[in-house]
Design a protein around this motif. Sequence first.
Motif, mmCIF file in Angstrom:
data_model
loop_
_atom_site.group_PDB
_atom_site.id
_atom_site.type_symbol
_atom_site.label_atom_id
_atom_site.label_comp_id
_atom_site.label_asym_id
_atom_site.label_seq_id
_atom_site.Cartn_x
_atom_site.Cartn_y
_atom_site.Cartn_z
ATOM 1 N N HIS A 84 -119.936 19.637 30.586
ATOM 2 C CA HIS A 84 -118.857 19.743 29.608
ATOM 3 C C HIS A 84 -119.417 19.512 28.209
ATOM 4 O O HIS A 84 -119.949 18.435 27.917
ATOM 5 C CB HIS A 84 -117.748 18.740 29.917
ATOM 6 C CG HIS A 84 -116.901 19.129 31.082
ATOM 7 N ND1 HIS A 84 -115.850 20.013 30.985
ATOM 8 C CD2 HIS A 84 -116.968 18.768 32.390
ATOM 9 C CE1 HIS A 84 -115.297 20.180 32.170
ATOM 10 N NE2 HIS A 84 -115.954 19.439 33.044
ATOM 11 N N HIS A 86 -117.989 19.261 25.206
ATOM 12 C CA HIS A 86 -117.352 18.269 24.339
ATOM 13 C C HIS A 86 -117.905 16.876 24.636
ATOM 14 O O HIS A 86 -118.227 16.110 23.719
ATOM 15 C CB HIS A 86 -115.832 18.297 24.518
ATOM 16 C CG HIS A 86 -115.088 17.571 23.442
ATOM 17 N ND1 HIS A 86 -114.907 16.201 23.457
ATOM 18 C CD2 HIS A 86 -114.502 18.015 22.291
ATOM 19 C CE1 HIS A 86 -114.234 15.842 22.390
ATOM 20 N NE2 HIS A 86 -113.972 16.916 21.660
ATOM 21 N N ASP A 87 -118.055 16.561 25.925
ATOM 22 C CA ASP A 87 -118.633 15.267 26.311
ATOM 23 C C ASP A 87 -120.079 15.153 25.844
ATOM 24 O O ASP A 87 -120.515 14.093 25.377
ATOM 25 C CB ASP A 87 -118.573 15.093 27.831
ATOM 26 C CG ASP A 87 -117.148 14.947 28.348
ATOM 27 O OD1 ASP A 87 -116.248 14.697 27.522
ATOM 28 O OD2 ASP A 87 -116.947 15.098 29.567
ATOM 29 N N GLU A 90 -120.183 14.502 22.139
ATOM 30 C CA GLU A 90 -119.826 13.104 21.850
ATOM 31 C C GLU A 90 -120.994 12.170 22.125
ATOM 32 O O GLU A 90 -121.214 11.195 21.397
ATOM 33 C CB GLU A 90 -118.608 12.691 22.677
ATOM 34 C CG GLU A 90 -117.295 13.278 22.164
ATOM 35 C CD GLU A 90 -116.089 12.726 22.899
ATOM 36 O OE1 GLU A 90 -116.238 12.297 24.066
ATOM 37 O OE2 GLU A 90 -114.985 12.723 22.307
ATOM 38 N N ASN A 112 -113.987 23.046 22.669
ATOM 39 C CA ASN A 112 -112.893 22.921 23.634
ATOM 40 C C ASN A 112 -113.317 21.950 24.734
ATOM 41 O O ASN A 112 -114.432 22.007 25.232
ATOM 42 C CB ASN A 112 -112.608 24.307 24.237
ATOM 43 C CG ASN A 112 -111.378 24.310 25.109
ATOM 44 O OD1 ASN A 112 -111.245 23.498 26.019
ATOM 45 N ND2 ASN A 112 -110.476 25.245 24.840
ATOM 46 N N GLU A 113 -112.428 21.050 25.104
ATOM 47 C CA GLU A 113 -112.761 20.042 26.113
ATOM 48 C C GLU A 113 -113.085 20.642 27.472
ATOM 49 O O GLU A 113 -113.715 19.984 28.314
ATOM 50 C CB GLU A 113 -111.612 19.031 26.251
ATOM 51 C CG GLU A 113 -111.470 18.124 25.043
ATOM 52 C CD GLU A 113 -110.462 17.011 25.273
ATOM 53 O OE1 GLU A 113 -109.939 16.920 26.413
ATOM 54 O OE2 GLU A 113 -110.215 16.241 24.331
ATOM 55 N N HIS A 114 -112.671 21.882 27.719
ATOM 56 C CA HIS A 114 -112.882 22.500 29.033
ATOM 57 C C HIS A 114 -114.125 23.387 29.077
ATOM 58 O O HIS A 114 -114.547 23.792 30.164
ATOM 59 C CB HIS A 114 -111.655 23.320 29.439
ATOM 60 C CG HIS A 114 -110.392 22.510 29.466
ATOM 61 N ND1 HIS A 114 -110.172 21.502 30.387
ATOM 62 C CD2 HIS A 114 -109.298 22.542 28.660
ATOM 63 C CE1 HIS A 114 -108.982 20.954 30.166
ATOM 64 N NE2 HIS A 114 -108.432 21.570 29.124
#
Length: 230
Positions: A84, A86-87, A90, A112-114
């Motif tokens: 993922h 987004h992860d 981060e 997008n988080e997905h």
Amino acid sequence: EIDRLENRRRKFIADVSHELKTPLTTISGLVEGFKNDLIPENEKDRGLDLIDREAKRLIRLVNENLDYEKIRSNQIKLNKVSIHLHDMFELIEEQLFVLAREKGNKIIIDANEHDTVYADYDRITQILINIVKNSIQFTTGGNITLKARKTGKETVIEIEDTGIGIDTKEIESIWDRFYKADLSRTSSMFGEFGLGLSIVKQLVQLHDGNINVVSEKQKGTKFTIVFPNE
């Protein structure tokens, strides 16, 4: 071309000798000082911090060369999984937050988080950290933006900064193994020995991906990495 590479090889060996000798001399001198009780009590913590910092720098220097040799000799084995983005972004922000803050920079995530990328977790982390650290180093009081978008066949990652940019004449050279930044700059631009982006490019190619860079002096630089989907 052979002469050019040979000159860079010689420069590289000289850089290696100098870079390794400096921290080793510092560490050796401080250890000798501790053994002979020559360091004042109020300076001992500072001395230990310096030994720790220089030892870690030595590890970085050695690891960077080992990585390059492993890639060159095809010893790197990738363990690709869906990650993922987004992860991942981060995580990069968290690891480099202090470095960015010291330069007055902000890391911005636009993903997008997905959305996922099909890649080796450790190696994509290495790729992104190398590029983002480079962006932080040459940006002051600006932004470093991590973007991602997914199409039917590929995943595109963009790392864009608002820094000093790269001269047009230098763009092609930044991927060379022995490339070193202008000595008038504060420190090595692309890794301790000028190997950072050479390693990045080869790791991207091992993923069957590609990477390119566009830049404008005093306006910023954008790296674009494309990975094929699973």
